[in-house]
Scaffold this motif. Structure first.
Motif, PDB file in Angstrom:
ATOM      1  N   GLY A 360       0.812  -1.208   0.000  1.00 37.25           N
ATOM      2  CA  GLY A 360       0.000   0.000   0.000  1.00 37.25           C
ATOM      3  C   GLY A 360       0.845   1.257   0.000  1.00 37.25           C
ATOM      4  O   GLY A 360       0.600   2.199  -0.766  1.00 37.25           O
ATOM      5  N   GLN A 395      -6.753   0.401   5.020  1.00 46.45           N
ATOM      6  CA  GLN A 395      -7.372   1.478   4.249  1.00 46.45           C
ATOM      7  C   GLN A 395      -8.327   2.311   5.096  1.00 46.45           C
ATOM      8  O   GLN A 395      -8.186   3.537   5.167  1.00 46.45           O
ATOM      9  CB  GLN A 395      -8.130   0.891   3.056  1.00 46.45           C
ATOM     10  CG  GLN A 395      -7.237   0.435   1.918  1.00 46.45           C
ATOM     11  CD  GLN A 395      -8.026   0.109   0.660  1.00 46.45           C
ATOM     12  OE1 GLN A 395      -9.241   0.281   0.615  1.00 46.45           O
ATOM     13  NE2 GLN A 395      -7.353  -0.371  -0.356  1.00 46.45           N
ATOM     14  N   HIS A 401      -3.814   4.761   2.224  1.00 47.14           N
ATOM     15  CA  HIS A 401      -3.878   5.140   0.816  1.00 47.14           C
ATOM     16  C   HIS A 401      -4.114   6.626   0.592  1.00 47.14           C
ATOM     17  O   HIS A 401      -4.119   7.080  -0.561  1.00 47.14           O
ATOM     18  CB  HIS A 401      -5.006   4.370   0.132  1.00 47.14           C
ATOM     19  CG  HIS A 401      -6.366   4.689   0.689  1.00 47.14           C
ATOM     20  ND1 HIS A 401      -6.763   4.300   1.952  1.00 47.14           N
ATOM     21  CD2 HIS A 401      -7.420   5.381   0.168  1.00 47.14           C
ATOM     22  CE1 HIS A 401      -7.998   4.720   2.173  1.00 47.14           C
ATOM     23  NE2 HIS A 401      -8.410   5.379   1.118  1.00 47.14           N
TER      24      HIS A 401
END
Length: 696
Positions: A360, A395, A401
């Motif tokens: 990520g 996330q 992100h």
């Protein structure tokens, strides 16, 4: 608030590297700086303990004389490249789940559950029979239902994807040598939906990766490249947002390649595909966007981040050299199968969290987090849930992100990106200079290099210089076994073999012809036969080995476990602890972990004052071998006495925990035959113990 008040720590002298180095050397008290504080990576370069802004200044060894000149340029390009796809920062990377259960209905239930719970795309792996273009009743192998989903025709795919809107949830294929026939099935399935103009399926044609991973290509590699280019063009016309080709370098990594070597192979393979698509008549920019890269991420967190940044940077440079600007690269990151262990599999949750986190932060467009029981068998609902929730937490709770290239600007990460890129680019140039990726595969230079790399890694693992938690460190030989779903393969095979057959039809080799035939019920085998005929020009090789870091330890653990089930008692070693608990605990714990890594139970006690007491306890234990544990001072006074007493009590082999130093000759004369210490080969020594104990 004045400007003066913002000058934090202004009353202290300025800190610089020279001052820090002086303090570090003093703290090391004569120990070598390079040995204690510098990390030597397998790729051949070092990671320093501290980086400063000076490390990003000035000229660097160039990756390519016309492409990269300075560190600052490299850093800026890495950030620009990593941030090319701003969609990831807005919505998060694609959470992709692997499905490989043989039963289509079971897979369908699992897919729907995943999609309802946060997964955003699906990776479908076909079984061995389909991957090699065979049917479920092929006479040359009983491999239907092994290694993937039993999809042989459109009806099977429809059952697998029942209720799945492929224009909303992208489908990625892992279909081996039968990728084109399977792509025709998926295209026929998608044609039934109302609007697929914005669909983003990943057909994942990868003849080079398939050849090295499975040892088979239905035609020669040069022809396979031309065919890949032609079909990529046809796929791009029919599905403008699809990706036709993937460069899957994970087999190389799992065979033992370093990060730089994997990236070099990926670049060379990607360039071969790019040339094939352009030669087939695709526009350069369209060809570039039709390729994805699938890369393995290991448990070196920072290397995982830098690896993805370096790949983006280097591929962007290749495209720039081809006259293509502003074209984003699509990166798929997968937890490396190499890191997944069968023993103490719960630790795999931590390992895959590291891989997903690194992916990520490194800017992956999609991430496959493997379930913790991936190496044991088919995952159940719980392990799939943990895998997807690992990414959801990163996330939705950690907001990993939300920042484009969050590692950008960090002196350490920028330098690590540079070093990996430089090493990979050098290796990439070597491959290209020698004739390209196909030549390197066919002459064996790549496989020989990677085998050498793996042997060096295996040595570090065996001696615990590269520790594995739960495997070589802190092993638990009493852990409860993890059970996985075991489908009834025989029943599944009988069900598909009893279905009505499809009449033979003349099938054209154009992609549209294959789609039409698939829609009419043609099987993968029929489509495969139409494409490749009698396989007269098929290429075969020994597939790349699929190593796991824990495999050597698991072999001994499995051996010991089988012995326990057969005899009702695990293989054992008696701890001959000297003196008080405080005196022998450190070495006793070292011995317990050392032999536990091989599945051998250590029989503990509170210590013995005399050899007579130790000998009596040894006789009562029923053990055949013993290890003496204590301090160096105790060894000088009591080790010889203890060894003689144990020999008299019937010990067939005696070890001592610690390096013998100048006392080796005296200890060996007293009957001590082996010494274990930091740096000893755990695998070899525990194997020898099992052999000595007669463990089958």
């Amino acid at each position: 608030m004045t400007d003066q008040s913002l000058k934090l720590a202004s009353e202290f002298p300025p800190a610089d590297y020279a001052a820090w180095r002086k303090l570090a050397d003093a703290a090391l008290n004569g120990a070598p700086f390079d040995k204690k504080l510098v990390t030597h990576l397998r790729d051949g370069f070092d990671v320093q303990p501290v980086y400063t802004a000076d490390d990003l200044d000035g000229d660097i060894a160039q990756i390519h004389p016309t492409l990269i000149a300075t560190n600052s340029q490299l850093a800026a390009d890495a950030r620009t490249s990593a941030g090319a796809n701003a969609t990831v920062a807005a919505t998060g990377w694609d959470i992709r789940q692997l499905h490989a259960h043989p039963a289509p209905k079971t897979v369908n239930d699992a897919i729907l559950e995943d999609l309802e719970s946060g997964v955003t795309s699906i990776l479908l792996r076909l079984d061995h029979a389909a991957r090699f273009g065979r049917g479920p009743d092929a006479p040359d192998g009983d491999d239907a239902g092994l290694g993937g989903v039993m999809i042989y025709k459109l009806d099977d795919l429809n059952h697998t994807l029942n209720g799945v809107y492929t224009n909303l949830a992208p489908i990625a294929l892992d279909a081996g040598a039968a990728t084109i026939p399977c792509a025709a099935l998926l295209a026929a399935r998608m044609a039934r939906e109302d609007d697929v103009s914005d669909a983003t399926p990943a057909f994942n044609l990868d003849p080079i990766g398939t050849y090295v991973a499975e040892g088979f290509c239905p035609t020669d590699l040069a022809t396979a490249l031309k065919q890949a280019g032609s079909f990529a063009r046809a796929i791009g016309t029919k599905f403008p947002h699809a990706t036709a080709i993937t460069v899957n370098s994970t087999p190389w990594y799992n065979a033992g390649a370093t990060d730089s070597r994997e990236l070099a192979i990926a670049l060379a393979t990607g360039l071969a595909y790019f040339r094939a698509m352009v030669d087939a008549g695709m526009e350069d920019a369209k060809a570039a966007t039709s390729i994805t890269f699938t890369t393995a991420i290991g448990t070196d967190f920072f290397a995982g981040i830098a690896k993805l940044r370096a790949l983006r940077l280097m591929w962007r440079r290749i495209l720039q050299a081809s006259g293509i600007e502003g074209c984003a690269i699509t990166l798929n990151a997968v937890s490396a199968e190499q890191i997944i262990s069968k023993v103490d599999p719960w630790v795999n949750m931590l390992r895959t969290t590291v891989t997903s986190f690194a992916a990520g932060l490194g800017g992956a467009d999609s991430v496959v987090c493997l379930p913790y029981d991936h190496a044991i068998g088919l995952p159940d609902g719980f392990s799939r849930r943990i895998a997807r929730n690992t990414q959801l937490i990163l996330q939705e709770e950690s907001n990993v992100h939300r920042v484009i290239d969050p590692a950008g600007g960090a002196w350490f990460i920028e330098n690590l990106t540079r070093d990996i890129a430089q090493n990979a680019w050098r290796k990439f140039q070597e491959i290209e200079t020698a004739g390209g990726i196909i030549t390197a595969i066919e002459n064996g230079t790549l496989t020989d290099d990677i085998a050498t790399s793996w042997h060096a890694r295996a040595d570090r693992l065996a001696t615990r210089r590269d520790p594995l938690t739960g495997v070589s460190e802190f092993p638990n030989i009493d852990e409860a076994a993890v059970t996985c779903d075991v489908p009834d393969i025989s029943a599944l095979r009988a069900a598909v073999q009893n279905r009505p057959g499809t009449p033979d039809t003349n099938i054209g080799t154009d992609f549209n012809d294959l789609i039409t035939a698939a829609a009419k019920g043609a099987s993968i085998k029929q489509l495969f036969d139409a494409l490749y005929g009698d396989l007269a020009s098929a290429k075969r090789m020994a597939p790349l080995p699929r190593h796991r870091l824990s495999e050597a330890f698991e072999a001994n653990r499995l051996r010991a476990s089988a012995h326990t089930q057969e005899t009702g008692k695990p293989p054992q070693i008696f701890l001959c602890n000297i003196g008080k608990v405080a005196d022998h605990t450190a070495r006793a714990m070292f011995a317990r972990n050392f032999f536990g890594a091989g599945g051998i139970e250590t029989l503990a006690n509170n210590g013995f004052a005399t050899g007579h007491d130790a000998a009596n306890a040894f006789r009562q234990s029923g053990a055949k071998i013993a290890i003496i544990c204590g301090s160096d001072t105790q060894y000088a006074e009591h080790a010889a006495e203890m060894a003689k007493a144990l020999n008299a009590a019937g010990a067939s082999k005696i070890y001592l925990a610690g390096h013998p130093g100048d006392n080796r000759a005296a200890f060996e004369a007293a009957g001590i035959s082996e010494f274990i210490f930091v740096g000893s080969d755990v695998v070899a020594l525990t194997t020898a113990v099992l052999d000595h104990l007669g463990v089958k």
